[in-house]
Design a protein around this motif. Structure first.
Motif, PDB file in Angstrom:
ATOM      1  N   MET A   1      90.312  83.998  95.388  1.00  9.65           N
ATOM      2  CA  MET A   1      90.932  84.913  95.145  1.00  9.65           C
ATOM      3  C   MET A   1      91.827  84.320  95.711  1.00  9.65           C
ATOM      4  N   VAL A   2      92.684  83.195  95.681  1.00 12.77           N
ATOM      5  CA  VAL A   2      93.838  82.355  96.135  1.00 12.77           C
ATOM      6  C   VAL A   2      94.002  81.888  94.101  1.00 12.77           C
TER       7      VAL A   2
ATOM      8  N   GLY B   1      96.622  79.257  93.153  1.00  8.65           N
ATOM      9  CA  GLY B   1      97.000  78.869  94.471  1.00  8.65           C
ATOM     10  C   GLY B   1      97.049  77.675  94.785  1.00  8.65           C
ATOM     11  N   SER B   2      97.824  76.421  94.818  1.00  9.39           N
ATOM     12  CA  SER B   2      96.685  75.440  95.103  1.00  9.39           C
ATOM     13  C   SER B   2      95.870  74.843  96.611  1.00  9.39           C
ATOM     14  N   PRO B   3      95.591  73.491  96.795  1.00 11.17           N
ATOM     15  CA  PRO B   3      94.106  73.710  97.582  1.00 11.17           C
ATOM     16  C   PRO B   3      94.229  73.822  98.799  1.00 11.17           C
TER      17      PRO B   3
ATOM     18  N   MET C   1      94.730  80.512 103.391  1.00 11.32           N
ATOM     19  CA  MET C   1      94.057  80.835 103.348  1.00 11.32           C
ATOM     20  C   MET C   1      92.660  81.247 104.674  1.00 11.32           C
ATOM     21  N   ILE C   2      91.698  80.287 103.934  1.00 11.39           N
ATOM     22  CA  ILE C   2      90.507  80.574 104.362  1.00 11.39           C
ATOM     23  C   ILE C   2      90.291  79.746 106.026  1.00 11.39           C
TER      24      ILE C   2
ATOM     25  N   TRP D   1      94.317  90.501 104.137  1.00 15.01           N
ATOM     26  CA  TRP D   1      92.856  91.236 104.692  1.00 15.01           C
ATOM     27  C   TRP D   1      91.775  91.743 103.771  1.00 15.01           C
ATOM     28  N   ALA D   2      92.414  91.893 102.552  1.00 15.32           N
ATOM     29  CA  ALA D   2      91.010  91.727 102.178  1.00 15.32           C
ATOM     30  C   ALA D   2      90.523  90.694 101.946  1.00 15.32           C
ATOM     31  N   ALA D   3      90.872  88.901 102.534  1.00 17.45           N
ATOM     32  CA  ALA D   3      89.778  88.046 102.280  1.00 17.45           C
ATOM     33  C   ALA D   3      88.771  87.752 104.242  1.00 17.45           C
TER      34      ALA D   3
END
Length: 463
Positions: A105-106, A111-113, A119-120, A252-254
């Motif tokens: 998703m990111v 998004g970068s690593p 996020m994770i 929230w989605a993640a």
């Protein structure tokens, strides 16, 4: 203390016995050997799929280090945190689908690593808080999340992960030689070696089948030219943990899919702890048992929170170590302290992660295919232990239909809000939520005469 009687039905060292240091180290090494591959494989898979290879040595080091800390806490049980038994904490395969979904998703947003990992680990941190809260309500939770729901979700987890294993077996995501005959032959060779070793009559050969299969596969890959050892990157001599090294993010989605897996992981842990109590000759009923379950699940949650803080993926109580207890007759919780120390020391050495990173994808795929298939088989076993009456068969059929159907048609939900897409676009969350809702809405009738209820027993579901 002196060892207890070593008759077939007795333990050599009971739960509170203190083996001499040499015996404790030897027993601890056997536990580490049985769990090592399970701890380091999820970071290898996630890192490869999401393009995090630059950070893999650090991620593997943190996985080993946090596993060691969590195992130590479970055995030592400070402030009531932990089960006070040998409960080896290792990286959970159950979270792979949800973690990969959050990462992709990111990635799709550009998004970068570092953004991906922020996020994770952010959503996993708050997910761990969910498990900590759930530990206070173990009795009530077991009545809501039934073996039927758990079996459905675990089966869906295994089926979903098999795709990841097959992708690696073919050469890995976006590999230029994906599906090449050499890749398929190498993966099939590793798979065959593991199957043959698992059929051995020697217990330790069976316990070490996967790690031996990986080693033999790497040798075969080297001879065939698939493994060309690369110069190790410049790494520090010691890998020191840094809190939230890659930042902190939340969505929230993640979060919802991860939270659901924490819920299921809690129930799995209860089953593993019950099996551990039986092997350690501890009660499996009464206030003492419930307190041990609460402490064990709380220990899992604290371990997961530490994992998210120090850049490791969610942990869980490994089930295969119950087999080690049964095999060795050593249930002393003090051995758990040694296990924790060994894993922590291994995590301090980043070069271990750099070396493991070079395992060819077909070799890893051949091994993980067995491991992921075992997860699905464990879910089927749980389902088979209950009554397969009309109600349960309807719930199983609908949950599998929804979960696998959504996974087979990923564009099905593309016109719905983004939050709904991210929550229901995986087989695990869509099928799991379907199973939970149907179990709550459909009343459970009396067992049919043709399908008597089978008393369930603790089932080992973790790899």
């Amino acid at each position: 203390m002196s060892p207890e009687s070593s008759s077939p039905n007795e333990l050599i060292y009971g739960l509170n016995d203190r083996p001499n240091p040499m015996a404790a180290v030897l027993a601890a090494l056997q536990h580490v050997l049985a769990s090592f591959v399970g701890i380091i494989t999820p970071p290898l898979i996630i890192g490869s799929a999401l393009g995090l290879t630059e950070h893999l040595p650090y991620l593997i080091s943190m996985a080993l280090m946090v596993s060691g800390i969590g195992t130590f806490i479970q055995a030592r049980r400070p402030f009531g945190i932990g089960a006070g038994m040998i409960c080896l904490q290792g990286t959970s395969f159950a979270f792979l689908g949800a973690v990969l979904s959050a990462g992709f998703m990111v990635k799709q947003r550009g998004g970068s690593p570092e953004d991906i990992m922020a996020m994770i680990f952010g959503v996993c941190f708050f997910g761990a808080a969910v498990q900590i809260v759930l530990s206070r309500f173990i009795g009530q939770l077991r009545r809501v999340i039934t073996p039927l729901v758990t079996g459905i979700v675990i089966t869906l987890i295994g089926i979903s992960l098999i795709k990841v294993g097959m992708t690696d077996l073919g050469g890995g995501f976006n590999a230029p030689d994906y599906g090449a005959p050499g890749n398929l032959a190498l993966g099939a060779f590793v798979l065959l070696v593991i199957i043959l070793l698992n059929r051995s009559s020697t217990p330790w050969v069976r316990l070490s089948a996967i790690i031996i299969g990986l080693a033999v596969g790497c040798i075969a890959a080297w001879f065939s030219g698939k493994l060309v050892p690369q110069a190790l990157p410049a790494l520090p001599l010691v890998s020191l943990p840094v809190p939230f090294k890659f930042g902190f993010s939340f969505d929230w989605a993640a979060f919802f899919p991860v939270a659901l897996i924490y819920l299921i992981s809690t129930i799995e842990t209860v089953g593993d702890l019950t099996a551990n109590c039986m092997l350690s000759r501890q009660p499996i009923s009464g206030p003492g048992y419930i307190n041990r379950l609460r402490g064990g699940v709380l220990g899992d949650g604290v371990s997961c929170m530490l994992a998210a803080t120090f850049s490791a993926f969610p942990n869980t109580t490994f089930a295969q170590n119950n087999g080690v207890i049964q095999l060795t007759g050593v249930a002393s919780r003090y051995v758990g302290l040694y296990i924790g120390a060994i894993l922590f020391l291994l995590g301090l050495v980043p070069v271990i992660g750099a070396v493991l990173q070079q395992i060819p994808k077909p070799v890893l795929g051949g091994a993980t295919l067995v491991m992921f298939g075992s997860v699905a088989a464990a879910g089927v076993r749980i389902l088979a232990q209950g009554p397969l009456d009309r109600r349960n068969m309807l719930i199983i059929a609908t949950s599998f239909g929804v979960g696998l159907g959504v996974a087979a048609q990923p564009t099905l939900l593309h016109l719905l809000p983004k939050l709904v897409q991210n929550l229901f676009d995986s087989a695990i969350t869509s099928g799991g939520i379907t199973a939970l809702v149907m179990c709550l809405l459909l009343p459970e009738g009396k067992p049919e005469a043709s399908a008597p209820r089978v008393e369930s027993e603790p089932v080992e579901t973790h790899v």
